[in-house]
Write an enzyme that holds these catalytic residues in place. Structure first.
Site, mmCIF file in Angstrom:
data_model
loop_
_atom_site.group_PDB
_atom_site.id
_atom_site.type_symbol
_atom_site.label_atom_id
_atom_site.label_comp_id
_atom_site.label_asym_id
_atom_site.label_seq_id
_atom_site.Cartn_x
_atom_site.Cartn_y
_atom_site.Cartn_z
ATOM 1 N N GLU A 48 42.807 37.158 43.039
ATOM 2 C CA GLU A 48 43.104 38.517 42.571
ATOM 3 C C GLU A 48 43.009 38.613 41.047
ATOM 4 O O GLU A 48 42.460 39.574 40.512
ATOM 5 C CB GLU A 48 44.480 38.969 43.045
ATOM 6 C CG GLU A 48 44.592 39.144 44.547
ATOM 7 C CD GLU A 48 43.744 40.280 45.109
ATOM 8 O OE1 GLU A 48 43.374 41.207 44.361
ATOM 9 O OE2 GLU A 48 43.446 40.241 46.314
ATOM 10 N N ASN A 52 40.246 40.783 39.028
ATOM 11 C CA ASN A 52 40.663 41.817 38.063
ATOM 12 C C ASN A 52 39.960 41.628 36.724
ATOM 13 O O ASN A 52 39.519 42.602 36.107
ATOM 14 C CB ASN A 52 42.180 41.786 37.846
ATOM 15 C CG ASN A 52 42.935 42.559 38.899
ATOM 16 O OD1 ASN A 52 42.356 43.177 39.777
ATOM 17 N ND2 ASN A 52 44.249 42.517 38.808
ATOM 18 N N ARG A 106 38.311 50.294 45.236
ATOM 19 C CA ARG A 106 39.287 49.283 44.817
ATOM 20 C C ARG A 106 40.641 49.708 45.383
ATOM 21 O O ARG A 106 41.035 50.865 45.282
ATOM 22 C CB ARG A 106 39.386 49.184 43.284
ATOM 23 C CG ARG A 106 38.090 48.968 42.527
ATOM 24 C CD ARG A 106 37.215 47.822 42.946
ATOM 25 N NE ARG A 106 37.890 46.553 43.057
ATOM 26 C CZ ARG A 106 37.323 45.460 43.562
ATOM 27 N NH1 ARG A 106 36.088 45.504 43.989
ATOM 28 N NH2 ARG A 106 37.979 44.352 43.643
#
Length: 151
Positions: A48, A52, A106
């Site tokens: 994650e 990002n 997203r």
């Protein structure tokens, strides 16, 4: 008392490197004898954070992502940082379902997943200078309790 150990890697902000980051961090973590679940938690968190950095930090432009990990006793520390565009409002960005890229489908759950799978998550960011996500996970918590209760 176990010594501390550290590792640091840096790689290009390409989505193909997200898998490499997961495997590298998981490999380093194995010296702590984690459970399969603990490894999966850390791999999800690193995935994650790296995603990002690629999607939001660099907005698919070329840049470098740095991962630093440290083991101390039963604690695993990890930093994932970039020198991308930064986050204007960290508190807002950490809210579940918040996304700056709805057109790309997203989910806005990256930070929520990191918080769910790690024991501690702190985000520092400065616009146009980048972001650093610091995470901590206690490895083996609950195992001592299980062994004493099973006797």
């Amino acid at each position: 008392m176990r010594d501390t150990n550290e590792m640091e890697i840096q790689f290009d902000s390409k989505s193909c490197n997200e898998g490499f980051a997961r495997v590298a961090v998981a490999s380093f973590l194995t010296q702590m004898n984690p459970t399969v679940e603990e490894v999966a938690d850390v791999k999800t968190a690193v995935s994650e954070a790296v995603t990002n950095a690629i999607i939001h930090g660099y907005e698919k432009r070329h840049g470098k992502i740095r991962i630093f990990c440290r083991i101390s006793e039963n604690q695993f520390f990890m930093e994932v940082s970039d020198k991308g565009k930064g986050i204007l409002n960290v508190e807002e960005a950490m809210q579940p379902m918040y996304t700056t890229k709805p057109e790309e489908d997203r989910s806005g759950m990256g930070f929520a997943f990191m918080e769910a799978f790690m024991d501690e998550v702190k985000v520092e960011s400065e616009p146009e200078k980048g972001t650093c996500v610091r995470m901590k996970k206690i490895i083996g918590k609950g195992r001592e309790l299980w062994t004493t209760q099973s006797l």
